[in-house]
Write an enzyme that holds these catalytic residues in place. Structure first.
Site: not given
Ligand code: UFG
Length: 330
Positions: A117, A141, A145
């Site tokens: 990741s 997490y 990785k």
């Molecule tokens: N977000 C919101 N509201 C929500 C969900 C997410 O505003 O209800 C925002 C988050 O704050 C972030 C963006 O949307 O800014 C993307 O969030 P995600 O949870 O979809 O994805 P992340 O970038 O946090 O993380 C994902 C995976 C992880 C992984 C990461 C990098 O969930 O497991 O990508 O690979 F580590």
């Protein structure tokens, strides 16, 4: 090639299984179904319901199925949970991977593809993220990785094993035709949550922070289609023929989208409103993360076929609309 897909009933693993079939390989799925879904496994594909740490069983499968390559997708992915219960993540993501690698050695299988990741690079990294950046994860997490990336480097040097590591940015979308897709429980990812709101399964959603130093104040992420990710993994197979090869690739489109852009795109694709409130920032979120995928593009001739957010969301929408309760098995 006979390919053992560990975690092949999960989101990315199940898409990889189908892309392996498209490329003419023979996928064999190993999954303990703790997170995976039996319904995601195509008919006719051999499925072993087993834990990756069940060494006698894994060794037997590797030998009986004459496995050439192991692809490993079986990991716990919730960042928040990893901070509350790090040992759960270390056990599943690190200890069990070590067990899998030991089983491979016992069975004489030495080619490995690992699902990592971009989070291994941490919050100080400035985008676009290259492979040359140091490992500086900020969550348990992410550390699991990073630990496996390092373990693999030593294994490649010591045992002549070969490994390809892929660091995903934001895996998203679903297989064409809406046959398989994303079904996490609990769901924490932005695109499926926005779609659940469009489907009326949630009243509204929350945007975590709107005063980041980005054009619209919300976080920028690099959303990359899960089938494109899968194709990159398969493109690395010829390179694993080289004894001791240790390869790392960042996989993203390189074009980030903000949270508000995603919400707007879901509204456009679904034709339905996605109401939201702005909520406090989520711990551990970086303002901006997107890939420099030049290495994958040049070395593997990898070209993402889904190069717009809309095209990715259309596939996700097709899956969620036709499977409002996902695989409905949990
Ligand atoms: N977000 C919101 N509201 C929500 C969900 C997410 O505003 O209800 C925002 C988050 O704050 C972030 C963006 O949307 O800014 C993307 O969030 P995600 O949870 O979809 O994805 P992340 O970038 O946090 O993380 C994902 C995976 C992880 C992984 C990461 C990098 O969930 O497991 O990508 O690979 F580590």
């Amino acid at each position: 090639m006979n390919v053992l897909v560990v975690g092949g009933a999960g989101y990315i693993g199940s898409h990889c299984v189908r892309q392996l079939q498209v490329a003419g390989h023979t996928p064999i799925v190993l999954d303990n179904l703790v997170k995976g879904h039996k319904g995601s496994i195509p008919e006719g594909v051999t499925f072993h319901e087993a834990d990756l740490a069940d060494s006698p069983k894994v060794v037997q499968i590797l030998k009986d199925e004459a496995i050439d390559i192991v692809m490993h997708f079986a990991a716990f992915i919730e960042v928040g949970e990893s901070m509350q219960d790090p040992l759960k993540h270390y056990d599943n993501n690190v200890a069990k991977t070590v067990s899998l690698l030991k089983s491979m050695r016992e069975a004489g299988v030495n080619k490995f593809v690992f699902s990592s990741s971009c989070t291994v690079l941490g919050e100080e990294a400035e985008p676009p993220f290259t492979e040359a950046m140091p490992l500086r994860p900020i969550s348990a997490y992410g550390q699991t990785k990073a630990d496996v990336e390092v373990i693999l480097e030593y294994c490649c040097k010591a045992y002549g094993m070969s490994a390809a590591i892929f660091r995903y940015f934001n895996a998203s979308g679903a297989a064409e035709g809406g046959v398989i897709g994303e079904d996490h429980s609990p769901e924490t990812h932005l695109i499926p949550i926005a779609i659940q709101v469009a489907l009326g399964q949630r009243e509204k959603m929350y945007v975590f922070g709107d005063d980041y130093p980005t054009p619209d104040g919300t976080c920028l992420r690099d959303y990359v289609h899960v089938d494109d990710l899968s194709r990159a993994h398969i493109a690395a197979f010829p390179r694993l023929e080289e004894e001791g090869a240790y390869l790392r690739y960042n996989l993203g489109t390189g074009t980030p989208a903000s949270v508000l852009e995603i919400i707007k795109a879901v509204e456009e694709v679904s034709g339905r409103p996605v109401p939201y409130d702005v909520a406090p920032k989520r711990d551990g979120d970086v303002p901006s993360a997107y890939a420099d995928s030049v290495k994958a593009k040049t070395e593997l001739n990898w070209v993402p076929q889904y190069d717009t957010i809309k095209s990715i969301i259309e596939t996700a929408w097709a899956w969620h609309e036709s499977h409002p309760n996902g695989y409905d098995d949990k």
